[in-house]
Scaffold this motif. Structure first.
Motif, PDB file in Angstrom:
ATOM      1  N   VAL A 260      43.531  45.115  42.494  1.00 54.31           N
ATOM      2  CA  VAL A 260      44.177  43.802  42.381  1.00 54.31           C
ATOM      3  C   VAL A 260      43.106  42.716  42.292  1.00 54.31           C
ATOM      4  CG1 VAL A 260      45.821  42.195  43.412  1.00 54.31           C
ATOM      5  CG2 VAL A 260      46.083  44.643  43.806  1.00 54.31           C
ATOM      6  N   ASP A 261      43.213  41.879  41.274  1.00 53.57           N
ATOM      7  CA  ASP A 261      42.330  40.721  41.162  1.00 53.57           C
ATOM      8  C   ASP A 261      42.800  39.641  42.127  1.00 53.57           C
ATOM      9  OD1 ASP A 261      40.920  41.701  38.778  1.00 53.57           O
ATOM     10  OD2 ASP A 261      42.830  41.376  37.761  1.00 53.57           O
ATOM     11  N   ILE A 262      41.944  39.194  43.017  1.00 61.12           N
ATOM     12  CA  ILE A 262      42.306  38.002  43.808  1.00 61.12           C
ATOM     13  C   ILE A 262      41.815  36.773  43.051  1.00 61.12           C
ATOM     14  CG2 ILE A 262      41.866  36.745  45.944  1.00 61.12           C
ATOM     15  CD1 ILE A 262      42.241  39.347  47.427  1.00 61.12           C
ATOM     16  N   SER A 263      40.536  36.710  42.724  1.00 64.77           N
ATOM     17  CA  SER A 263      40.048  35.626  41.868  1.00 64.77           C
ATOM     18  C   SER A 263      38.736  36.051  41.236  1.00 64.77           C
ATOM     19  CB  SER A 263      39.835  34.340  42.683  1.00 64.77           C
ATOM     20  OG  SER A 263      39.388  33.291  41.840  1.00 64.77           O
ATOM     21  N   HIS A 264      38.553  35.676  39.976  1.00 59.63           N
ATOM     22  CA  HIS A 264      37.248  35.844  39.338  1.00 59.63           C
ATOM     23  C   HIS A 264      36.686  34.489  38.934  1.00 59.63           C
ATOM     24  CE1 HIS A 264      37.659  40.118  39.439  1.00 59.63           C
ATOM     25  NE2 HIS A 264      38.821  40.047  38.837  1.00 59.63           N
ATOM     26  N   HIS A 265      37.316  33.427  39.425  1.00 62.73           N
ATOM     27  CA  HIS A 265      36.921  32.078  39.001  1.00 62.73           C
ATOM     28  C   HIS A 265      36.324  31.254  40.132  1.00 62.73           C
ATOM     29  CE1 HIS A 265      38.507  32.725  35.034  1.00 62.73           C
ATOM     30  NE2 HIS A 265      39.585  33.245  35.575  1.00 62.73           N
ATOM     31  N   ILE A 266      35.759  31.942  41.133  1.00 60.29           N
ATOM     32  CA  ILE A 266      34.992  31.236  42.157  1.00 60.29           C
ATOM     33  C   ILE A 266      33.872  30.467  41.442  1.00 60.29           C
ATOM     34  CG2 ILE A 266      33.500  31.577  44.182  1.00 60.29           C
ATOM     35  CD1 ILE A 266      36.286  32.603  44.748  1.00 60.29           C
ATOM     36  N   SER A 267      33.592  29.233  41.887  1.00 62.05           N
ATOM     37  CA  SER A 267      32.437  28.518  41.326  1.00 62.05           C
ATOM     38  C   SER A 267      31.189  29.364  41.598  1.00 62.05           C
ATOM     39  CB  SER A 267      32.275  27.148  41.989  1.00 62.05           C
ATOM     40  OG  SER A 267      33.422  26.368  41.779  1.00 62.05           O
ATOM     41  N   PRO A 268      30.300  29.500  40.600  1.00 58.17           N
ATOM     42  CA  PRO A 268      29.158  30.398  40.775  1.00 58.17           C
ATOM     43  C   PRO A 268      28.432  30.208  42.107  1.00 58.17           C
ATOM     44  CG  PRO A 268      29.205  29.598  38.533  1.00 58.17           C
ATOM     45  CD  PRO A 268      30.318  28.892  39.265  1.00 58.17           C
ATOM     46  N   PHE A 269      28.256  31.309  42.843  1.00 59.86           N
ATOM     47  CA  PHE A 269      27.475  31.361  44.084  1.00 59.86           C
ATOM     48  C   PHE A 269      28.094  30.595  45.244  1.00 59.86           C
ATOM     49  CE2 PHE A 269      24.628  31.430  40.369  1.00 59.86           C
ATOM     50  CZ  PHE A 269      24.184  32.737  40.463  1.00 59.86           C
ATOM     51  N   ASN A 270      29.339  30.121  45.117  1.00 58.89           N
ATOM     52  CA  ASN A 270      29.933  29.270  46.155  1.00 58.89           C
ATOM     53  C   ASN A 270      30.669  30.110  47.193  1.00 58.89           C
ATOM     54  OD1 ASN A 270      31.602  27.501  47.637  1.00 58.89           O
ATOM     55  ND2 ASN A 270      31.495  25.990  45.999  1.00 58.89           N
ATOM     56  N   ILE A 271      30.051  30.294  48.359  1.00 60.48           N
ATOM     57  CA  ILE A 271      30.669  31.176  49.346  1.00 60.48           C
ATOM     58  C   ILE A 271      31.708  30.448  50.207  1.00 60.48           C
ATOM     59  CG2 ILE A 271      28.697  32.756  49.322  1.00 60.48           C
ATOM     60  CD1 ILE A 271      27.910  31.692  52.025  1.00 60.48           C
ATOM     61  N   THR A 272      31.672  29.122  50.244  1.00 61.59           N
ATOM     62  CA  THR A 272      32.735  28.388  50.946  1.00 61.59           C
ATOM     63  C   THR A 272      34.069  28.587  50.220  1.00 61.59           C
ATOM     64  OG1 THR A 272      31.066  26.699  51.429  1.00 61.59           O
ATOM     65  CG2 THR A 272      33.344  26.154  51.938  1.00 61.59           C
ATOM     66  N   GLU A 273      34.052  28.431  48.896  1.00 62.28           N
ATOM     67  CA  GLU A 273      35.257  28.684  48.105  1.00 62.28           C
ATOM     68  C   GLU A 273      35.729  30.129  48.259  1.00 62.28           C
ATOM     69  OE1 GLU A 273      34.953  25.810  44.171  1.00 62.28           O
ATOM     70  OE2 GLU A 273      35.288  27.948  43.943  1.00 62.28           O
ATOM     71  N   THR A 274      34.781  31.043  48.187  1.00 66.87           N
ATOM     72  CA  THR A 274      35.108  32.461  48.332  1.00 66.87           C
ATOM     73  C   THR A 274      35.864  32.706  49.630  1.00 66.87           C
ATOM     74  OG1 THR A 274      33.007  32.949  47.252  1.00 66.87           O
ATOM     75  CG2 THR A 274      34.126  34.788  48.333  1.00 66.87           C
ATOM     76  N   ALA A 275      35.327  32.146  50.708  1.00 67.86           N
ATOM     77  CA  ALA A 275      35.934  32.366  52.019  1.00 67.86           C
ATOM     78  C   ALA A 275      37.329  31.753  52.088  1.00 67.86           C
ATOM     79  CB  ALA A 275      35.039  31.770  53.111  1.00 67.86           C
ATOM     80  N   TYR A 276      37.485  30.532  51.541  1.00 63.59           N
ATOM     81  CA  TYR A 276      38.799  29.880  51.589  1.00 63.59           C
ATOM     82  C   TYR A 276      39.839  30.716  50.847  1.00 63.59           C
ATOM     83  CZ  TYR A 276      42.640  26.658  50.991  1.00 63.59           C
ATOM     84  OH  TYR A 276      43.903  26.110  51.000  1.00 63.59           O
ATOM     85  N   ILE A 277      39.487  31.182  49.659  1.00 61.73           N
ATOM     86  CA  ILE A 277      40.445  31.929  48.841  1.00 61.73           C
ATOM     87  C   ILE A 277      40.778  33.282  49.476  1.00 61.73           C
ATOM     88  CG2 ILE A 277      40.686  33.147  46.633  1.00 61.73           C
ATOM     89  CD1 ILE A 277      39.146  30.745  45.380  1.00 61.73           C
ATOM     90  N   LEU A 278      39.764  34.011  49.876  1.00 65.54           N
ATOM     91  CA  LEU A 278      40.027  35.358  50.398  1.00 65.54           C
ATOM     92  C   LEU A 278      40.726  35.301  51.757  1.00 65.54           C
ATOM     93  CD1 LEU A 278      39.898  38.325  49.942  1.00 65.54           C
ATOM     94  CD2 LEU A 278      37.511  38.336  50.647  1.00 65.54           C
ATOM     95  N   ARG A 279      40.368  34.297  52.581  1.00 64.71           N
ATOM     96  CA  ARG A 279      41.026  34.138  53.888  1.00 64.71           C
ATOM     97  C   ARG A 279      42.534  33.983  53.728  1.00 64.71           C
ATOM     98  NH1 ARG A 279      38.254  29.524  56.730  1.00 64.71           N
ATOM     99  NH2 ARG A 279      39.303  28.314  55.128  1.00 64.71           N
ATOM    100  N   ASN A 280      42.941  33.271  52.667  1.00 64.02           N
ATOM    101  CA  ASN A 280      44.361  32.992  52.474  1.00 64.02           C
ATOM    102  C   ASN A 280      45.082  34.052  51.655  1.00 64.02           C
ATOM    103  OD1 ASN A 280      44.465  30.537  53.927  1.00 64.02           O
ATOM    104  ND2 ASN A 280      43.311  29.596  52.256  1.00 64.02           N
ATOM    105  N   ALA A 281      44.348  35.062  51.219  1.00 66.03           N
ATOM    106  CA  ALA A 281      44.985  36.119  50.426  1.00 66.03           C
ATOM    107  C   ALA A 281      44.979  37.469  51.135  1.00 66.03           C
ATOM    108  CB  ALA A 281      44.289  36.256  49.069  1.00 66.03           C
TER     109      ALA A 281
END
Lengths: 276, 276, 276
Positions: C34-55
């Protein structure tokens, strides 16, 4: 059950991809469909070849790859299906396969001839899906087409070797998601021509005397953190697909830009390796 | 096991789509989930209807289609589930179904009433997914809602027929991935009103006296290659969804532009067919 | 068979995602990816954490989550695999887990050590996929790594509480698909600190005295339609992930703009709650 992959320029907003998947599931409820890319630049078969070449080998043998780029049937471009490298490809005969796998001899090629009873302006849905489902069910290529000896060759954008084997001249063939500019000069060609000699990579007005194999190798981790800021530094690298790439370390295309925009290295631009 | 499709304006960056899929798999481990589109323009139900109308029929009967566009429950917009054309739809009662399938009578419509015990600001996840899984398990609509006689009608953006059946006036309802501008004038309506008469299509300041059925039909393949450059030529065509579309042959929205930008044919703009 | 999810900054145009999926299917034909997101801003781990935390919590327990953001192995950033909240995560040890689930104690963490015999510039494909398939087949973490006591902590961008518990100061950590600006101030923290007191939310030069729980609650549906146009009105809301968000009601980022662009509330900008 075979895997069916999709590589198209349809985008993911329109109904095209959904309609294709629905049609496959209607024919083959247990199909496993994988999107490789739907964001090919419209009608760009060089991009198509680069992306699919670097993805298809990861799939199990026997996978079926539908190419939906520039696929309208016309007086000169026929539809073909072929078995190559133990994978199946269904695509327009527009040269894309010659860019994708020029060095591999196909096992069998057919010109699809089920069009006689299909009137369509959406051939990926009405023709390619039918052929893919036929193959997935174990059908042979001869049933849906007539054997032909070869596919169309496209010769543009192949690297050339200079006199005396002293240089390789290639082109940027792809700009990736990070804005890095990727050439058609492979590591294999570089090694065959260079035979370990020193070299210079020249791209636009920039030169590089080293080609890295990992991005972070440009960072000296023995230095204290504040002295090693390399974000945005340019480098030459053999990327994970083993092509010579000009990159910006940890750059962001959406903000500062990438090698593509900052160094002016766009599709078709020239990149040269000079051996000493 | 039924297929569950998703058509939303969530985009594919945020966590919304992932969370919805995770919830479905938690309830139904064997679910088959298919993305139709997550790139609907925010809150745009005309686009939603155009995309889903052209995708849902490709899916097997019994498929369940979740519409997550403008789906917040409020004092005036309820949530509904319905069976129509042997497919299930779960959506807000905001008129989207009337744009999607105005000519097909639904078999059954219910106003979803499981909200009484669900407090939510993410109804697609908390309500629509529950309803979809209920239907996928073979549950009836009556269990999750109360029967209502009809869904809300939206009458804007339907084509009108001129006096004496001498013209059809429609609107651009969608711009596709290639920048082509698609109207709400169907081939069926065109044929019913025109009855084979000659005609002129007028869009902005451009006129077209022919409507193609394949893009490449504008090319004369009997000419030598250098005399037949048609890339970027404008044409009128009945597209693969059988709607009148103004297109640019092999155009690229990201570089030169498409019919949308080059001819100024945007969402809601007028397009007219005059019969002679 | 476990679910394997993907959260990356690869984008969906390049071959990366296709190659990763092909490799998983080659190892595990029955995998559910399952794709959660492939459009994280490059190298941005704050965004990564926000998206994955909520999914991730929406997925069944035992799901395996691959994080492919800033994942190149270097002298300071190792690769880890961990079991936390009954889910598995495979990622670089760059602080992303501390942003994702700072309050949950992991059950087990290992530093992946299968690199000794893998030379790679594409670790998600060559390392993370191998680890994911190992876990999906029921393998233990100890086989592919050595136990370590903790993952790296990242402390930036946590909200702070003012003297006397009279305020909370946070930051915008994410801008969503609708252009809404989301802070790191959770409803839970707001309630714990505020204890029911009156308050003011201050973001840039705008103040809000109410925090909604549904977007449409700003509309007074008892008014006649023409008097209740609220499209484009700004509001503060606890979003569906229970974070304080500044939103524009039914706004469209592609046309008029969103809270992000119209109110000037960008990544890292400050947002304050003052209690009275």
């Amino acid at each position: 059950m075979s895997i069916i992959t999709l590589t198209t320029d349809f985008g993911t907003k329109d109904h095209f991809v959904g309609a294709v998947k629905g049609t496959i599931y209607s024919e083959l409820p247990d199909a496993k469909i994988v999107d490789i890319s739907h964001h090919i630049s419209p009608f760009n078969i060089t991009e198509t070849a680069y992306i699919l070449r670097n993805a298809y080998k990861s799939f199990p043998e026997g996978s079926i790859h539908i190419i939906g780029v520039d696929s309208e049937l016309n007086a000169e471009i026929k539809h073909i299906a072929l078995k190559l490298d133990n994978h199946y490809f269904i695509c327009p005969d527009n040269g894309v396969i010659s860019l994708l796998a020029s060095e591999i001899k196909p096992e069998k090629i057919v010109e699809i001839n089920i069009h006689d009873y299909i009137e369509t302006s959406f051939p990926v849905l009405d023709v390619f899906v039918k052929v893919a489902c036929h193959i997935a069910r174990g059908g042979t290529l001869e049933i849906i087409g007539k054997i032909i000896p070869e596919f169309k060759k496209m010769i543009e954008l192949h690297p050339t070797i200079g006199t005396g084997n002293n240089s390789i001249s290639g082109n940027i063939i792809y700009v990736d998601n990070y804005g890095n500019s990727i050439s058609n000069i492979s590591k294999k060609l570089f090694q065959e021509v260079g035979k370990g000699r020193e070299f210079e990579v020249i791209a636009n007005k920039y030169t590089f005397s080293k080609i890295y194999t990992k991005y972070c190798d440009i960072v000296d981790f023995t230095l204290p953190k504040e002295q090693r800021q390399k974000d945005g530094s340019k480098l030459a690298i053999f990327n994970s697909a083993d092509y010579l790439e000009i990159a910006m370390y940890r750059s962001n295309l959406n903000t500062v830009g990438g090698a593509w925009s900052l160094l002016g290295l766009n599709y078709r631009d020239i990149i040269t390796v000079k051996f000493k």
